[in-house]
Every structure is written in structure tokens, then in C-alpha cells.
Motif scaffolding. Structure first.
Motif, short mmCIF file in Angstrom:
data_model
loop_
_atom_site.label_atom_id
_atom_site.label_comp_id
_atom_site.label_asym_id
_atom_site.label_seq_id
_atom_site.Cartn_x
_atom_site.Cartn_y
_atom_site.Cartn_z
N TYR A 1 0.85 -1.20 0.00
CA TYR A 1 0.00 0.00 0.00
C TYR A 1 0.88 1.24 0.00
N GLN A 2 0.41 2.22 -0.76
CA GLN A 2 1.16 3.47 -0.86
C GLN A 2 1.21 4.18 0.49
N PRO A 3 2.41 4.42 1.07
CA PRO A 3 2.47 5.17 2.33
C PRO A 3 2.21 6.64 2.09
N LYS A 4 1.74 7.31 3.13
CA LYS A 4 1.48 8.73 3.03
C LYS A 4 2.74 9.58 3.28
N CYS A 5 3.67 9.02 4.04
CA CYS A 5 4.90 9.78 4.28
C CYS A 5 6.08 8.84 4.48
N LEU A 6 7.25 9.36 4.14
CA LEU A 6 8.53 8.66 4.34
C LEU A 6 9.30 9.42 5.40
N ILE A 7 9.61 8.74 6.51
CA ILE A 7 10.42 9.35 7.57
C ILE A 7 11.83 8.77 7.49
N ILE A 8 12.82 9.65 7.32
CA ILE A 8 14.21 9.24 7.22
C ILE A 8 14.93 9.60 8.52
N ASP A 9 15.60 8.62 9.12
CA ASP A 9 16.40 8.87 10.32
C ASP A 9 17.66 9.61 9.90
N ALA A 10 17.67 10.93 10.08
CA ALA A 10 18.79 11.76 9.62
C ALA A 10 20.02 11.63 10.50
N LEU B 1 15.03 13.41 -4.82
CA LEU B 1 14.17 12.43 -4.15
C LEU B 1 12.88 13.10 -3.66
N HIS B 2 13.00 14.32 -3.16
CA HIS B 2 11.81 15.03 -2.68
C HIS B 2 10.82 15.28 -3.82
N LYS B 3 11.34 15.66 -4.98
CA LYS B 3 10.45 15.89 -6.13
C LYS B 3 9.75 14.60 -6.54
N GLU B 4 10.48 13.49 -6.54
CA GLU B 4 9.89 12.22 -6.93
C GLU B 4 8.82 11.79 -5.93
N LEU B 5 9.11 11.97 -4.64
CA LEU B 5 8.11 11.59 -3.63
C LEU B 5 6.88 12.49 -3.71
N LYS B 6 7.10 13.75 -3.96
CA LYS B 6 5.96 14.68 -4.07
C LYS B 6 5.09 14.30 -5.26
N ARG B 7 5.73 13.87 -6.36
CA ARG B 7 4.96 13.44 -7.53
C ARG B 7 4.09 12.24 -7.22
N ARG B 8 4.58 11.37 -6.30
CA ARG B 8 3.84 10.18 -5.92
C ARG B 8 2.82 10.45 -4.81
N GLY B 9 2.83 11.64 -4.28
CA GLY B 9 1.90 11.94 -3.20
C GLY B 9 2.41 11.52 -1.84
N ILE B 10 3.72 11.43 -1.68
CA ILE B 10 4.34 11.01 -0.42
C ILE B 10 5.09 12.19 0.18
N HIS B 11 4.86 12.47 1.44
CA HIS B 11 5.55 13.56 2.12
C HIS B 11 6.88 13.07 2.68
N MET B 12 7.93 13.83 2.47
CA MET B 12 9.28 13.48 2.92
C MET B 12 9.55 14.15 4.26
N VAL B 13 9.93 13.34 5.26
CA VAL B 13 10.15 13.83 6.62
C VAL B 13 11.56 13.45 7.04
N MET B 14 12.28 14.40 7.64
CA MET B 14 13.60 14.14 8.21
C MET B 14 13.50 14.20 9.73
N ALA B 15 14.00 13.16 10.42
CA ALA B 15 13.95 13.09 11.88
C ALA B 15 15.36 13.16 12.44
N GLY B 16 15.63 14.23 13.21
CA GLY B 16 16.97 14.39 13.80
C GLY B 16 17.78 15.44 13.06
N ARG B 17 18.75 16.05 13.79
CA ARG B 17 19.64 17.07 13.24
C ARG B 17 18.85 18.22 12.59
#
Length: 585
Positions: free
Chosen positions: A481-490, A508-524
């Protein structure tokens, strides 16, 4: 106080001696005498291996031990001649010297000085981390190969003939041809030395077996007088303080020594650190790798100044020190003093030591380096380490010591680059207590609905950025199933600013946005905000979302929901903004 801290920084061993405890004196004296008893015969034997006079082996013990006692951070480590270093020196210097004994000795001193300078340079740039560069499997294969090379080379001394071949494989292949050339009196002396050493280790293991074997065989030949049946001996040793010699060979030869000296510094340091760390851990203290590099450099320079050869940490003598209760660097001072007294006052008896007995001492010392069983056992624990060890081992046997060391260094470099360029990665989930863990075989850890949490276990840089992007997209495509967001452990991967990495993040952010996925950075968060702004990448509602840690990222994005549609049916259109999507959540 400032002067004391400066002294502690540069000469930690001296500081330890200034803070010496009286209760340590007797154990240190006992250990120092024991170390000297073991080091004396071994030093003479290793001088034979390096192709120089016996007294050079003694010179290589005295000042280097004193230098390490001042600059070293290990309380138990004993430095001195080492089988691997002497084998390397002989392999490099012998063809360059072309049979000239004086030039051979001068080249040995020059290579030793170069090794010391390389160590000091490495210490200056805080390269003590190189202690971990040659992995244990690679060093295991290297030492096994060097040990077998030494043992085969000593067969000529033990059996009383001279090899015409210079390489290991050729010597083994030609061995049957030398059976008719065996010098039986020499072989008899060899067997006597072997019997003494084995008996001593069996019935009196606390006695110095090497010294006893050399003493018994030397006494026998002294008793025989000039008629020694053609048995080769060390010969007259001119003791005393060595006179300063200026090298007289063409400067061009020095260029031939630069890279071998670098290899020798690397291998000597790694081997020394393995010994130092193991005994430091046993005795409950830490050592400083950068200061150890400096101490090794100063010890090698001290050896070169005193006309000795390159040295390293001596595991057998360190073990003798620890077994006799040595507490501090004073053990090295005591051992060096005893060896100096013998060198300057008692060299006459040493001339009767037979080279055959020295060959037995070297073979027995090399046997302690061999661990083929441990090398073979790697196949059960780490298949990659198994092949690295055996490739290094075979490389030393077939190509020689110097090419084998170069191969070991290259293998260590390639192993490091492979681990950095193609590291492991994980998808993360949560257990019932709300704690983030790696997804895997633990059934209690579940994936978070609508979220892909990704961890990349290596610093991101220009040569693994594209691999990072491919892995993220591959994992996203593998989701049912298509996730709504991608969280990356920064925290684990964004360790420094790299323009290539930032460019990849933007793509990568542009590609995820095209797919409807929000890119999230966790840390730093502060660093990432600064770096992304400098790269021209949007941060916030219209760009990449940044949070202090994984838990805050999960809480703020509210990605706890059931999937709505399979990936194949997902609309490529993205929500207007993260805020609208959060409201829907």
C-alpha cells in the motif's frame, strides 16, 4: 600546572613514572628481568632474520624500550624486534643491497627511520583510527602467511644448506633436491636446541626456553673449540656504544624504501595495537591510539639512531611481562638496562651461538603467530571475513611478503569502501509500548500504518548518495500500500554537508511529491534546516518536514491510520499541503 598537562600530552609514560607507586617496584623488577631473558635470544635471532649482525638486534631493544617507556600509554606493552617486521625488512632491503653487507645495514637503518617518520606523521594527523583499518581477519591471514614464509626460510639454517631460490613457492618445490645436502652435525645441533626448548616448556614453563636452548648449544660448541665440524656460529660480536654511520648509498635508493616503510608502519601499528588493547582491557585501563602511533614512531627513530632495525609491539614479551605481574613502564626500563649491560660488557659468550639454534628459535616464535584453525573457523561466523583472510594468506605465500602486505592494505581499503558505499539499511516500526525498533523477525514490532521509516547505516556522501536514493525508491515500490509519508532517520546518515547529497535529496523530494508522499527528516533539525536552505530546497509545509527525532516526527505527522488503497490504484496527485493531509488524518 600547564607544563604538567603539556608533559602528559607528549610523554604520558614519563608522567606515569613520576606518579609511580612503591608497591609496584618488586613486581616490575621481576617482570623486567624475565622480559630481558626472553628478549635477548629473540633479538639475536631476529637480527639473523633481518640480515644484519647479532649486535644490531640488541641495539634494537635498548633505546626503543626506553623511548616507549616515556611516550607510550600502555603499562604492559613491550616493544622490540618482531618476526613480521624483520621479514618485511629483509624482503625489501636484500635485493637493494645486492650482497653488500654495509649497504644492507645502512638501508635497514634508513627504512627504520622512514617508518618512524610515517608513524609521527600519522600521529600528527590523528590517524590512530587506522588501528581498525586492517580488520582482524586480514591481519590473521597476513601473519599466518608471514609465519610460514619465515619457517620455510629458516630450513636452510636448521639443515645446514643454502637455498638458491628466493621465493617461498619455489623453495617448497625444490625442497626434495636439498635432501642430499643436509649437514648432519648442523641438524644435530638444531634437534638439540628443539629438545631443550620443548623440555623447558613442558617441565619448567616459567623459564626462558629460548635463552636456555641457545646457552646449551653455545656451551657445547665452546667446548668443542675451533673444531666445530663446520657448524656455523654467530661469530665475534663487537659490543659497546655504536658509532654514528652516515649512509653512503645513492639517494635514489631511498625512493625505493618510501612505500615499503609506509606499509611497514601500518602493519606494525595495527599489530601493536591489537596486543596493547588486549592487555589494557585485561588490566582495566584505556590506551590512546594517536599517542601510541607517536610512541611507535619515537621508538623506531630511537632504533635507527642506535643503528637498529624497525620494531613493533612484541606479544610474547608483553605476555611475559603481564604473567610476571608487571605494573608500569618501569618494566621496559629494567629490561633495557639488562640488555644494555649484556651488549656492552658480556658479548664474548654470544659468539658461540649456532645459527641453527637461532633458526629453531625463529621457527618456534613463528609457530606462535600461526592460527590457521581460527582462520578456518571464520567460515561459520563471517563468510566475507573468511575469504578476506584466505585471500591475504594465499597472496603472501604466492606473491611474497611486501606484495602480500600491499594486498592486505588494499583489501582493508576496499572493505571499508564497500561498507560505506553499500551499507546495511533497515525499515523501522513500533512495538506495543510505542518504542521504535527495527522491523524483522520480532513479531512484536509492527510497521506504522501509512508510514515508511527508513534508516541508512552510513554517512551519506557523493559516492553512496545515488545508492541511497535507489534503496528508498525500491523499498517504496515494494510496499503493498502506498504510504502517506517517508520518515528518514537523519541522525545515522546526514553527518556532514555534501553538495551531491543535497542534490540527491532535492531529486528524491520531487519524486516523492509526484507520488503523493511527504518526505520527513527526523533528527539534526538545525543542521538539516541550514543545509537544505543553502541547497535551495524548501523546508516546511511546501517542502521537507523536519523534526527533532523519530518520535516527534511520528507524533506530528499523525501517521497512525489504515491504508486506503493499493499502490496500483493510488492517485499521483499530492495533497495541497502537509497541513491539509494532517487534517485528513
Amino acid at each position: 600546572m600547564r607544563d604538567f598537562f603539556t608533559l602528559a600530552r607528549w610523554m604520558p609514560g614519563l608522567v606515569a613514572l613520576l606518579e609511580y607507586q612503591r608497591a609496584w617496584l618488586l613486581p616490575d623488577l621481576r617482570a623486567g628481568l624475565s622480559v630481558a631473558a626472553v628478549a635477548l635470544p629473540v633479538a639475536i635471532a631476529y637480527a639473523e632474520l633481518a640480515g644484519v649482525g647479532a649486535v644490531v638486534g640488541l641495539y634494537s631493544c635498548i633505546l626503543p624500550m626506553l623511548a616507549y617507556a616515556l611516550f607510550g600509554t600502555s603499562r604492559q606493552l613491550i616493544v622490540g624486534p618482531d618476526a613480521a617486521t624483520c621479514a618485511v625488512i629483509a624482503a625489501v632491503v636484500t635485493p637493494l643491497a645486492a650482497g653488500d653487507a654495509t649497504r644492507h645495514w645502512q638501508l635497514v637503518m634508513t627504512m627504520t627511520a622512514m617508518t618512524g617518520f610515517w608513524c609521527l606523521i600519522a600521529s600528527r594527523f590523528k590517524l590512530g583510527v587506522l588501528a581498525d583499518f586492517l580488520s582482524r581477519p586480514i591481519l590473521l591471514g597476513l601473519l599466518n602467511g608471514v609465519a610460514i614464509t619465515i619457517m620455510v626460510g629458516q630450513l636452510s639454517s636448521i639443515f645446514g644448506f643454502t637455498f638458491d631460490e628466493s621465493e617461498l613457492i619455489e623453495r617448497i618445490a625444490a625442497a626434495p633436491n636439498y635432501l642430499s645436502l643436509i649437514h648432519w652435525p648442523t641438524l644435530g645441533i638444531s634437534l638439540l636446541a628443539l629438545a631443550v626448548m620443548l623440555a623447558c616448556r613442558r617441565f619448567r614453563p616459567q623459564w626462558p626456553s629460548s635463552m636456555l636452548a641457545l646457552a646449551v648449544t653455545a656451551a657445547l660448541l665452546w667446548g668443542l673449540g675451533p673444531e666445530r665440524a663446520g657448524i656455523m656460529v654467530v661469530g665475534t660480536i663487537s659490543g659497546g656504544i655504536p658509532s654514528l654511520q652516515i649512509p653512503e648509498f645513492p639517494p635514489g635508493l631511498m625512493r625505493e624504501l618510501v612505500l615499503p616503510a609506509l606499509n611497514l608502519a601500518m602493519v606494525s601499528f595495527v599489530s601493536m595495537m591489537l596486543t596493547a588493547r588486549s592487555f589494557a582491557a585485561k588490566n582495566g585501563y584505556e590506551i590512546d591510539a594517536d599517542k601510541e602511533f607517536r610512541a611507535l614512531g619515537m621508538a623506531n627513530l630511537a632504533s635507527a639512531v642506535s643503528q637498529g632495525f624497525a620494531i613493533s609491539g612484541a606479544d610474547s614479551r608483553t605476555a611475559v611481562n603481564d604473567a610476571n605481574g608487571g605494573k608500569s613502564q618501569l618494566v621496559s626500563v629494567v629490561a633495557a638496562t639488562v640488555i644494555a649491560l649484556v651488549t656492552f660488557l658480556l658479548t664474548a659468550p654470544l659468539q658461540y651461538i649456532p645459527t641453527a639454534a637461532l633458526g629453531i628459535v625463529l621457527v618456534m616464535a613463528s609457530l606462535s603467530l600461526i592460527d590457521l584453525r581460527g582462520q578456518w573457523a571464520l567460515r561459520h561466523s563471517d563468510n566475507a571475513a573468511f575469504w578476506l583472510a584466505w585471500i591475504t594468506f594465499v597472496g603472501v605465500l604466492f606473491m611474497g611478503v611486501i606484495p602480500g602486505i600491499t594486498l592486505a592494505v588494499l583489501l582493508g581499503l576496499f572493505q571499508f569502501l564497500r561498507n560505506v558505499m553499500r551499507p546495511t539499511d533497515q525499515l523501522m516500526g513500533m512495538n506495543e509500548e510505542g518504542i521504535v525498533h527495527t522491523l524483522g523477525h520480532n513479531e512484536e514490532v509492527k510497521a506504522v500504518t501509512g508510514v515508511l521509516i527508513y534508516r541508512f547505516n552510513s554517512p551519506l556522501t557523493y559516492f553512496n548518495a545515488s545508492y541511497f536514493k535507489r534503496r528508498v525508491l525500491l523499498l517504496l515500490n515494494g510496499e503493498k500500500y502506498q504510504p502517506k509519508c517517508l520518515i528518514i532517520d537523519a541522525v545515522s546518515c546526514f553527518t556532514h554537508q555534501d553538495i551531491s547529497v543535497m542534490s540527491m535529496v532535492g531529486e528524491l523530494h520531487k519524486e516523492l511529491k509526484r507520488r503523493g508522499i511527504h518526505m520527513v527528516m527526523a533528527g539534526r533539525r538545525s543542521q538539516m534546516t541550514h543545509w537544505l536552505h543553502q541547497a535551495g530546497i524548501r523546508v516546511g509545509e511546501d517542502g521537507i518536514l523536519l523534526y527533532p527525532d523519530l518520535y516527534e516526527a511520528l507524533r506530528m505527522t499523525r501517521c497512525y491510520r489504515e491504508p486506503e488503497e493499493p499502490v496500483a490504484e493510488a492517485s499521483p496527485a499530492a495533497p495541497a499541503s502537509p497541513r491539509e493531509w494532517l487534517a485528513e488524518s
